[in-house]
Design a protein around this motif. Structure first.
Motif, PDB file in Angstrom:
ATOM      1  N   MET A 178       0.816  -1.189   0.000  1.00  0.00           N
ATOM      2  CA  MET A 178       0.000   0.000   0.000  1.00  0.00           C
ATOM      3  C   MET A 178       0.863   1.258   0.000  1.00  0.00           C
ATOM      4  O   MET A 178       0.672   2.117  -0.820  1.00  0.00           O
ATOM      5  CB  MET A 178      -0.943  -0.014   1.201  1.00  0.00           C
ATOM      6  N   ILE A 179       1.826   1.369   0.920  1.00  0.00           N
ATOM      7  CA  ILE A 179       2.698   2.545   1.029  1.00  0.00           C
ATOM      8  C   ILE A 179       4.148   2.097   0.919  1.00  0.00           C
ATOM      9  O   ILE A 179       4.563   1.167   1.595  1.00  0.00           O
ATOM     10  CB  ILE A 179       2.505   3.252   2.385  1.00  0.00           C
ATOM     11  N   SER A 180       4.898   2.787   0.066  1.00  0.00           N
ATOM     12  CA  SER A 180       6.340   2.542  -0.029  1.00  0.00           C
ATOM     13  C   SER A 180       7.057   3.883  -0.051  1.00  0.00           C
ATOM     14  O   SER A 180       6.693   4.771  -0.825  1.00  0.00           O
ATOM     15  CB  SER A 180       6.708   1.791  -1.307  1.00  0.00           C
ATOM     16  N   ILE A 181       8.047   3.999   0.799  1.00  0.00           N
ATOM     17  CA  ILE A 181       8.946   5.147   0.780  1.00  0.00           C
ATOM     18  C   ILE A 181      10.303   4.570   0.440  1.00  0.00           C
ATOM     19  O   ILE A 181      10.820   3.735   1.176  1.00  0.00           O
ATOM     20  CB  ILE A 181       8.949   5.878   2.132  1.00  0.00           C
ATOM     21  N   GLN A 182      10.853   4.989  -0.699  1.00  0.00           N
ATOM     22  CA  GLN A 182      12.003   4.276  -1.233  1.00  0.00           C
ATOM     23  C   GLN A 182      12.915   5.189  -2.038  1.00  0.00           C
ATOM     24  O   GLN A 182      12.486   6.243  -2.510  1.00  0.00           O
ATOM     25  CB  GLN A 182      11.511   3.127  -2.120  1.00  0.00           C
ATOM     26  N   THR A 183      14.151   4.743  -2.231  1.00  0.00           N
ATOM     27  CA  THR A 183      15.083   5.472  -3.085  1.00  0.00           C
ATOM     28  C   THR A 183      14.959   5.008  -4.535  1.00  0.00           C
ATOM     29  O   THR A 183      15.206   5.786  -5.455  1.00  0.00           O
ATOM     30  CB  THR A 183      16.543   5.269  -2.611  1.00  0.00           C
ATOM     31  N   ALA A 184      14.565   3.770  -4.742  1.00  0.00           N
ATOM     32  CA  ALA A 184      14.499   3.185  -6.086  1.00  0.00           C
ATOM     33  C   ALA A 184      13.342   3.755  -6.900  1.00  0.00           C
ATOM     34  O   ALA A 184      12.305   4.135  -6.352  1.00  0.00           O
ATOM     35  CB  ALA A 184      14.340   1.671  -5.980  1.00  0.00           C
ATOM     36  N   ASP A 185      13.521   3.797  -8.205  1.00  0.00           N
ATOM     37  CA  ASP A 185      12.455   4.194  -9.118  1.00  0.00           C
ATOM     38  C   ASP A 185      11.367   3.123  -9.103  1.00  0.00           C
ATOM     39  O   ASP A 185      11.535   2.056  -8.502  1.00  0.00           O
ATOM     40  CB  ASP A 185      13.019   4.375 -10.525  1.00  0.00           C
ATOM     41  N   PHE A 186      10.248   3.373  -9.761  1.00  0.00           N
ATOM     42  CA  PHE A 186       9.128   2.439  -9.775  1.00  0.00           C
ATOM     43  C   PHE A 186       8.531   2.352 -11.171  1.00  0.00           C
ATOM     44  O   PHE A 186       8.699   3.244 -11.992  1.00  0.00           O
ATOM     45  CB  PHE A 186       8.063   2.834  -8.745  1.00  0.00           C
ATOM     46  N   ASP A 187       7.818   1.270 -11.404  1.00  0.00           N
ATOM     47  CA  ASP A 187       7.175   0.990 -12.684  1.00  0.00           C
ATOM     48  C   ASP A 187       5.687   1.289 -12.541  1.00  0.00           C
ATOM     49  O   ASP A 187       4.939   0.491 -11.958  1.00  0.00           O
ATOM     50  CB  ASP A 187       7.418  -0.469 -13.054  1.00  0.00           C
TER      51      ASP A 187
END
Length: 149
Positions: free
Chosen positions: A1-10
């Motif tokens: 549901m929630i992601s806080i991340q450094t990586a890009d996303f699709d």
């Protein structure tokens, strides 16, 4: 549901994941990008910081509020942190519902509150110099429509 991340996303994969429920009639998404402009010059990058426990709790509360207002079937919020160059994806909010109006309204509500209430700190880099970004009155004004509904 929630992601806080450094990586890009699709974004495509994230949207497809919300289409899995047979009751889903609409998926609405918003993807924000790092702009290359600011009032004080050309932005080459931004840097985002957050306090993990506080940020996740804040985002969860925003999603719960949206769920009380609209019949949401699924929600996906991704917010990137760290150093991001101009043009990169920074945030995605996607909502699925049986009907488009609920999905549109819930996605807009979540994004408006995320933009003004979620505890992220943003620094813009202009001509090699970093400037902390203050909250905008336009972001606060966007919340007013939700107080009237």
């Amino acid at each position: 549901m929630i992601s806080i991340q450094t990586a890009d996303f699709d974004t495509g994969a994230e949207i497809r994941a919300l289409q899995g429920n047979s009751q889903t009639g609409a998926v609405v998404s918003f993807t924000g990008l790092v702009r290359d402009m600011a009032s004080h010059g050309a932005v080459t990058a931004i840097e985002l910081e957050h306090y993990p426990a506080m940020t996740e709790k804040s985002l969860q509360a925003i999603i719960e509020q949206a769920g009380k207002r609209w019949p949401i079937l699924g929600v996906r919020v991704i917010h990137r942190i760290g150093y991001l160059a101009a043009g990169e994806q920074i945030v995605m909010v996607a909502v699925s519902s049986a009907h488009r109006h609920a999905a549109f309204d819930a996605a807009a509500f979540i994004m408006d509150f995320l933009k003004s209430r979620a505890p992220f700190w943003k620094k813009e880099y202009v001509d090699g110099e970093g400037f902390w970004v203050e909250s905008k009155s336009s972001d606060e004004a966007a919340l007013e429509r939700w107080n009237q509904t």
